[in-house]
Design a protein around this motif. Structure first.
Motif, PDB file in Angstrom:
ATOM      1  N   SER A  40       0.811  -1.235   0.000  1.00  8.09           N
ATOM      2  CA  SER A  40       0.000   0.000   0.000  1.00  8.09           C
ATOM      3  C   SER A  40       0.831   1.266   0.000  1.00  8.09           C
ATOM      4  O   SER A  40       0.262   2.376   0.045  1.00  8.09           O
ATOM      5  N   GLY A 198      -0.115  -4.684   6.930  1.00  6.28           N
ATOM      6  CA  GLY A 198      -0.965  -4.089   5.906  1.00  6.28           C
ATOM      7  C   GLY A 198      -2.057  -5.023   5.409  1.00  6.28           C
ATOM      8  O   GLY A 198      -2.817  -5.584   6.207  1.00  6.28           O
ATOM      9  N   CYS A 334      -5.154   1.890   7.870  1.00  3.48           N
ATOM     10  CA  CYS A 334      -5.097   2.234   6.440  1.00  3.48           C
ATOM     11  C   CYS A 334      -6.420   2.828   5.949  1.00  3.48           C
ATOM     12  O   CYS A 334      -6.589   4.029   5.992  1.00  3.48           O
TER      13      CYS A 334
END
Ligand SMILES: Cc1cc2nc3c(=O)[nH]c(=O)nc-3n(C[C@H](O)[C@H](O)[C@H](O)COP(=O)(O)OP(=O)(O)OC[C@H]3O[C@@H](n4cnc5c(N)ncnc54)[C@H](O)[C@@H]3O)c2cc1C
Length: 370
Positions: A40, A198, A334
């Motif tokens: 990401s 992530g 995120c």
């Protein structure tokens, strides 16, 4: 303390840096060799802003990140942030506008609100629809994700951190007060473990009954036109609410390339099985938004890439200790907007691992999802 850390992307590399600055013995692992284009945290640039349409609780977190970037720049000897200001376009009720205002007022963050006509006067290259208004955040700008990850890892290493790259953590288990992890190359023991993997956190959180959704998004670069210089010195970052996706971001030109990032509307995938090819329709959609809102600004399509969002069930961050094994700390900050906070999110994970009492992670505790 000896802290084991899995994941050295935006959040994990920040945690490694902050732990090393605090004098902890950091032993960290990554599946690849960050910065890399598989998760990401790639694509040359990221938007940061002081206002946070995600919620007023995010403003102190981003302000902490803003305080940390100059320290990192000093260590790196390079610029990692460029202030450009940011203009957000949308219907008055859209969160880009109303949410940004709601976040700014309680924290006395400066901002301006502009009618569509005022936007056109100030930025003649921008053509908002009559239903849209503008919100200007003077503190917004561009961060350089690959440079930041490199700088954080270099600083952590310089302070004694052991970085095991291309060595994914295969398993972990609580071991008395401490924790043990296993990789293909060995077994390691520490006092604490931070998991910040992530899109690969999906499995970890699923084991706790929390479903993360990994979303495939696309980034596109188009040529800057000599007749329309679109430089950071004079051009704000731009985020527009549109019907095609949820929003589209346009970055001033870097090295002659203007980047467009779609926000939302991606397909749900896994980090292991995501289709990383770009479809012609995706380039066409990005260009269609540009033609509509910034006609004539971009030239030929230059390149595109895919990138992954990791979405929590309620779209808010997860920064907390494991509910059963408190020596393990879990980070999933995120939802497609996490980079601007990453220095502070990483620091929050470092504090959760090393301090007995951490009060200010309450908005991002796991118990709200369990
Ligand atoms: C297209 C796009 C545009 C975006 N735009 C913005 C923006 O403008 N502004 C903004 O603030 N945010 C933005 N974001 C969001 C931001 O980039 C992310 O929130 C942030 O980069 C997430 O970082 P991370 O550390 O959680 O994940 P990652 O950087 O992916 O790090 C996870 C790391 O864990 C490693 N890993 C995985 N499994 C293991 C294992 N088993 N053992 C060891 N390591 C492992 C991976 O290799 C990886 O390096 C955007 C995201 C995308 C996709």
């Amino acid at each position: 303390m000896k802290i084991l850390l899995a994941g050295l992307g935006a959040v994990g590399s920040a945690a490694a840096w902050r732990l090393a600055e605090l004098g902890h013995h950091v032993v960290a692992f990554d599946r690849f060799a960050p910065p890399h284009p598989n998760g990401s945290t790639h694509g040359d640039s990221r938007i940061t802003r002081v206002t946070a349409w995600e919620g007023p609780e995010y403003v102190p977190l981003v302000q902490r990140a803003f305080a940390l970037w100059p320290e990192l720049e000093r260590h790196a000897g390079e610029r990692l942030f460029v202030r450009t200001g940011g203009v957000f376009l949308g219907p008055p009720s859209d969160r880009l506008i109303a949410g940004s205002r709601t976040s700014a007022l309680p924290h006395a963050v400066p901002f301006e609100e502009l009618s569509a006509a005022a936007v056109r006067d100030r930025w003649p290259w921008l053509t908002p629809s009559t239903q849209q208004v503008g919100f200007f955040d003077p503190g917004a700008g561009i961060l350089f994700p690959e440079g930041i990850v490199r700088a954080e890892l270099a600083r952590a290493r310089a302070l004694g951190a052991e970085l095991h790259l291309d060595e994914p953590v295969a398993a972990w288990r609580a071991d008395g007060e401490g924790v043990e992890i296993r990789t293909a190359k060995g077994t390691y023991r520490g006092d604490r473990l931070i998991l910040a993997t992530g899109a690969w956190m999906q499995h970890e959180l699923a084991a706790l009954g929390v479903e993360l959704k990994v979303e495939r998004l696309t980034l596109h670069w188009f040529a800057e036109q000599p007749a329309h210089p679109f430089r950071p010195e004079t051009t704000p970052i731009l985020v527009m609410a549109d019907e095609v996706t949820h929003a589209t971001a346009v970055f001033p030109a870097l090295d002659g390339a203007i980047k467009v990032a779609t926000h939302g509307g991606g397909e749900f995938v896994t980090a292991e099985t995501v289709d990383r090819s770009i479809r012609p329709q995706e380039i066409a959609s990005a260009r269609a938004v540009l033609d509509r809102f910034t006609p004539g600004i971009v030239g030929a399509h230059l390149r595109s890439t895919t990138c992954l969002y990791t979405n929590t069930p309620d779209g808010q961050f997860i920064l907390d200790r494991h509910p059963v094994h408190p020596q393990v700390v879990l980070g999933s900050p995120c939802n497609g907007f996490g980079f601007k906070f990453s220095a502070a999110s990483g620091e929050a994970l470092a504090r959760l691992a090393t301090e007995s009492q951490v009060a200010d992670n309450a908005p991002w505790g796991l118990n709200r999802l369990m």
